[in-house]
Design a protein around this motif. Structure first.
Motif, PDB file in Angstrom:
ATOM      1  N   PHE A   1       1.017  -1.275  -0.125  1.00 54.31           N
ATOM      2  CA  PHE A   1      -0.104   0.117   0.138  1.00 54.31           C
ATOM      3  C   PHE A   1       0.907   1.157   0.006  1.00 54.31           C
ATOM      4  N   VAL A   2       0.758   2.059  -0.947  1.00 55.35           N
ATOM      5  CA  VAL A   2       1.448   3.351  -1.053  1.00 55.35           C
ATOM      6  C   VAL A   2       0.394   4.440  -1.526  1.00 55.35           C
ATOM      7  N   PHE A   3       0.760   5.650  -0.949  1.00 56.20           N
ATOM      8  CA  PHE A   3       0.067   6.897  -0.887  1.00 56.20           C
ATOM      9  C   PHE A   3       0.876   8.096  -0.976  1.00 56.20           C
TER      10      PHE A   3
ATOM     11  N   SER B   1      -5.445  -0.639  -2.216  1.00 55.03           N
ATOM     12  CA  SER B   1      -6.544  -0.116  -2.001  1.00 55.03           C
ATOM     13  C   SER B   1      -6.739   0.025  -0.356  1.00 55.03           C
ATOM     14  N   LEU B   2      -7.753   1.059  -0.124  1.00 54.48           N
ATOM     15  CA  LEU B   2      -8.367   0.793   1.218  1.00 54.48           C
ATOM     16  C   LEU B   2      -8.962  -0.417   1.652  1.00 54.48           C
ATOM     17  N   GLU B   3      -9.734  -0.964   0.748  1.00 50.32           N
ATOM     18  CA  GLU B   3     -10.359  -2.178   0.842  1.00 50.32           C
ATOM     19  C   GLU B   3      -9.387  -3.529   1.237  1.00 50.32           C
ATOM     20  N   GLY B   4      -8.137  -3.190   0.614  1.00 53.19           N
ATOM     21  CA  GLY B   4      -7.102  -4.327   0.941  1.00 53.19           C
ATOM     22  C   GLY B   4      -6.773  -4.269   2.357  1.00 53.19           C
ATOM     23  N   LEU B   5      -6.746  -3.136   3.191  1.00 52.30           N
ATOM     24  CA  LEU B   5      -5.990  -2.881   4.397  1.00 52.30           C
ATOM     25  C   LEU B   5      -6.770  -3.642   5.337  1.00 52.30           C
TER      26      LEU B   5
END
Length: 263
Positions: free
Chosen positions: A18-20, A59-63
């Motif tokens: 996860f990268v943002f 994605s946020l859903e993957g966290l």
């Protein structure tokens, strides 16, 4: 009035799934909350706004999500690349005063025997699925065995390590609830609760003589000195006043052998 210049900050989980990115004025401070979860995870808070976070990967859903209390907030800082968190001004927020008092989960495993001048501390993750007990010298303002490390992994979990002989540390919980994360030279497994994500211990793996001999010299030196000890995250221990605990800051980012690259 001219708008303040902004800097594009990039952040990620340690494994890089996860990268943002977010654009903010140069960061010189962050909020530190003393509530039960923030204290255990060492969170530093930024509030960029929902429309000021661009997800580059994942994605946020993957966290994995863990919520408690009012379930309103999102956590970002300590995941940001190249940010010297030790240099930031910490703006204190008394989150512990809000809501019902946190009831520390009880350690249900075995308890190690205390040596001369030692105290046995018990602790836990936030949800209580994993608990820990450790025998060590008293952890107070006179203690000198607490370590903060800024390596790529420790920086992200903001751990405060207390090292005790392996026989003096007991980690307890269903194995299905205990996560293990290894990286770099894979000498160490960092254990964490799979439910609430709190990191608990730093455990050196058992290596054969052949495996040790094959290590680069610097890695072999670290293993020789440390492998009989287990690190316990003092943030998880009940009754320890972190504000009074004297810590030694170790520049693991530059001193520990490895080749971690921010994604």
């Amino acid at each position: 009035m001219a708008e303040a210049e902004t800097v594009t900050y990039r952040g990620n989980c340690h494994c890089g799934d996860f990268v943002f990115e977010t654009k903010l004025p140069e960061l010189k401070s962050a909020f530190y909350c003393n509530c039960s979860i923030c204290a255990k995870k060492g969170y530093l808070w930024l509030f960029p706004g929902d429309d000021n976070v661009k997800i580059v990967k994942g994605s946020l859903e993957g966290l994995t999500a863990y919520t408690f209390g009012p379930k309103k907030l999102k956590h970002l800082a300590h995941a940001i690349q190249g940010l010297a968190c030790w240099d930031l001004e910490n703006i204190q927020y008394d989150g512990a005063a809000l809501g019902e008092p946190f009831e520390p989960p009880v350690h249900k495993g075995e308890v190690p025997e205390a040596g001369d001048g030692e105290v046995v501390y018990t602790g836990s993750c936030h949800c209580g699925a994993v608990t820990v007990a450790a025998a060590t010298k008293p952890l107070d303002e006179a203690s000198e065995n607490a370590i903060e490390c800024n390596c790529s992994s420790c920086e992200r979990i903001a751990s405060i390590w207390i090292y005790s002989p392996k026989s003096s540390v007991v980690l307890s919980g269903d194995e299905a609830n205990i996560g293990k994360y290894g990286f770099n030279n894979h000498l160490i497994d960092k254990t964490f609760c799979k439910t609430c994500g709190v990191g608990l211990t730093n455990v050196f793996k058992v290596m054969s003589e052949e495996q040790v001999a094959a290590m680069p010299e610097r890695t072999r030196d670290v293993y020789a000195v440390k492998h009989m000890y287990t690190g316990v995250n003092a943030r998880t221990l009940h009754g320890v006043d972190l504000a009074k605990l004297k810590t030694k800051k170790v520049d693991g980012l530059n001193r520990i052998p490895g080749d971690y690259v921010n994604p």
